[in-house]
Every structure is written in C-alpha cells, then in structure tokens.
Design a protein around this motif. Structure first.
Motif, PDB file in Angstrom:
ATOM      1  N   GLY A   3      -0.648  -5.555   9.869  1.00  0.00           N
ATOM      2  CA  GLY A   3      -2.092  -5.715   9.986  1.00  0.00           C
ATOM      3  C   GLY A   3      -2.763  -4.427  10.424  1.00  0.00           C
ATOM      4  N   GLU A   4      -2.147  -3.722  11.350  1.00  0.00           N
ATOM      5  CA  GLU A   4      -2.685  -2.441  11.803  1.00  0.00           C
ATOM      6  C   GLU A   4      -2.679  -1.423  10.670  1.00  0.00           C
ATOM      7  N   GLU A   6      -2.789  -2.080   7.436  1.00  0.00           N
ATOM      8  CA  GLU A   6      -3.833  -2.450   6.476  1.00  0.00           C
ATOM      9  C   GLU A   6      -5.213  -2.055   6.990  1.00  0.00           C
ATOM     10  N   GLN A   7      -5.424  -2.193   8.302  1.00  0.00           N
ATOM     11  CA  GLN A   7      -6.696  -1.799   8.896  1.00  0.00           C
ATOM     12  C   GLN A   7      -6.881  -0.283   8.787  1.00  0.00           C
ATOM     13  N   LEU A   8      -5.833   0.479   9.042  1.00  0.00           N
ATOM     14  CA  LEU A   8      -5.902   1.934   8.909  1.00  0.00           C
ATOM     15  C   LEU A   8      -6.181   2.340   7.462  1.00  0.00           C
ATOM     16  N   ALA A  10      -7.717   0.536   5.188  1.00  0.00           N
ATOM     17  CA  ALA A  10      -9.103   0.158   4.885  1.00  0.00           C
ATOM     18  C   ALA A  10     -10.071   1.185   5.473  1.00  0.00           C
ATOM     19  N   GLU A  11      -9.838   1.630   6.717  1.00  0.00           N
ATOM     20  CA  GLU A  11     -10.708   2.641   7.319  1.00  0.00           C
ATOM     21  C   GLU A  11     -10.612   3.959   6.575  1.00  0.00           C
ATOM     22  N   GLU A  13      -9.931   4.339   3.419  1.00  0.00           N
ATOM     23  CA  GLU A  13     -10.647   4.167   2.143  1.00  0.00           C
ATOM     24  C   GLU A  13     -12.155   4.251   2.358  1.00  0.00           C
ATOM     25  N   ARG A  14     -12.672   3.675   3.456  1.00  0.00           N
ATOM     26  CA  ARG A  14     -14.101   3.784   3.771  1.00  0.00           C
ATOM     27  C   ARG A  14     -14.470   5.238   4.036  1.00  0.00           C
TER      28      ARG A  14
END
Length: 179
Positions: A3-4, A6-8, A10-11, A13-14
């Motif tokens: 999960g961490e 995937e969060q990294l 996603a950030e 990619e933003r």
C-alpha cells in the motif's frame, strides 16, 4: 508495504503530471513572447481625425492627425488625443491579457481582471469592453501561398546598340596611327 509503495507511485505520477503541465506551459513562452513583441493596437477618434497606434505595454508608436483635427484648436485636439490614447492603450492591454491567458491558462483570470479594471477606469461596463475584445481579435492572416509575390517580369529589352566603347575607340586609334 504494498500500500505504501502504491501510494508512493501515485504521488510520483502526480509529480510527473505536474512537471509535464509546467513543461507544456513554458513551451509556449517563446511564442507568447513573439506575439507580445509584435502586438499592435490602434484606435481612431470618432471623427477619424486622430489615430493612435500602440505596442506592447501600451507604448505609443504613432500618432496621426488629419488637417480637420488640427483645425479644431488646441483644447479640442488635446481632449480628442487623450481619449484616443486611452482607447488605444486599453486595447493593447486587453490584447496582451488575451495572449498571456492563452499561453499560460486562465488560472489567474487575467482577462477578467483587466476588463474589470478598465470598466472602472473608463466609466463603462465589463460587457461593453468584452464586446470590444471579441471585435479586436486580429483576422487570420491572408493566405498568399497560391499567388505570385513579385510582379510579372517586364518583357526583355534589347541590349543597347551603342557603338564601340571609349576603350575600343582608343585602341583602334592607337593601332591606326602606327601604320
């Protein structure tokens, strides 16, 4: 842990999307600068006696008067000139705002800010100025790609039929005298 990760991702990619957005905005800066450099706005008095041409930043590039405008006297000419100057400078500012907004996006609402400020300064409405803004949009450049640019060539002329040059005459005389 997944999960961490995937969060990294996603950030990241933003972050990359933000960089691409900034790159896209800055890619058009050269074109925007060129447009601003070439900007010309003009206004004419209602009677056509005074014409003012402005450039970037409202710089006055040209002022023209007709004989009729000059004959009105100093006070009338001054009032007409000032009103025409205000209109030309206002038009330049509106065009600049449109160019910047088209290149940088309308996040700042630049055109609206200019319209609102000018409405107060000129004692008119935002709607009136907005109608001028759409009327001021420069026409698309005319396409001359299928037309001849140079005038047709003049028909060939016959070379001059003058006699021998001065140099030829000198040499002939020189040799004729020796004989």
């Amino acid at each position: 842990m997944a999960g961490e990760f995937e969060q990294l991702v996603a950030e990241f990619e933003r972050f990359q999307a933000g960089i691409r957005d900034a790159d896209d905005r800055f890619a058009g800066l050269g074109a925007m600068r060129q447009q601003l450099t070439e900007l010309r706005a003009s206004a004419a008095s209602p009677d056509g006696g005074v014409t003012v041409v402005t450039g970037p930043g409202g710089a006055v590039l040209d002022v023209r008067f007709t004989e009729a405008a000059l004959a009105k006297g100093p006070q009338a000419l001054s009032a007409t000139l000032l009103a025409t100057l205000r209109e030309a400078v206002g038009e330049a500012a509106r065009r600049q705002a449109v160019i910047v907004e088209e290149s940088m996006g309308d996040d700042l609402g630049l055109v609206e800010q200019v319209l609102e400020t000018q409405a107060v300064a000129f004692g008119t409405t935002v709607e009136e100025l907005r109608s001028k803004l759409t009327a001021e949009q420069p026409a698309a450049p005319e396409d001359f790609s299928e037309q001849r640019v140079l005038r047709p060539a003049d028909p060939p002329t016959a070379p001059p039929t003058a006699g021998p040059s001065a140099g030829d005459r000198f040499l002939r005389n020189l040799f004729d005298e020796e004989d």
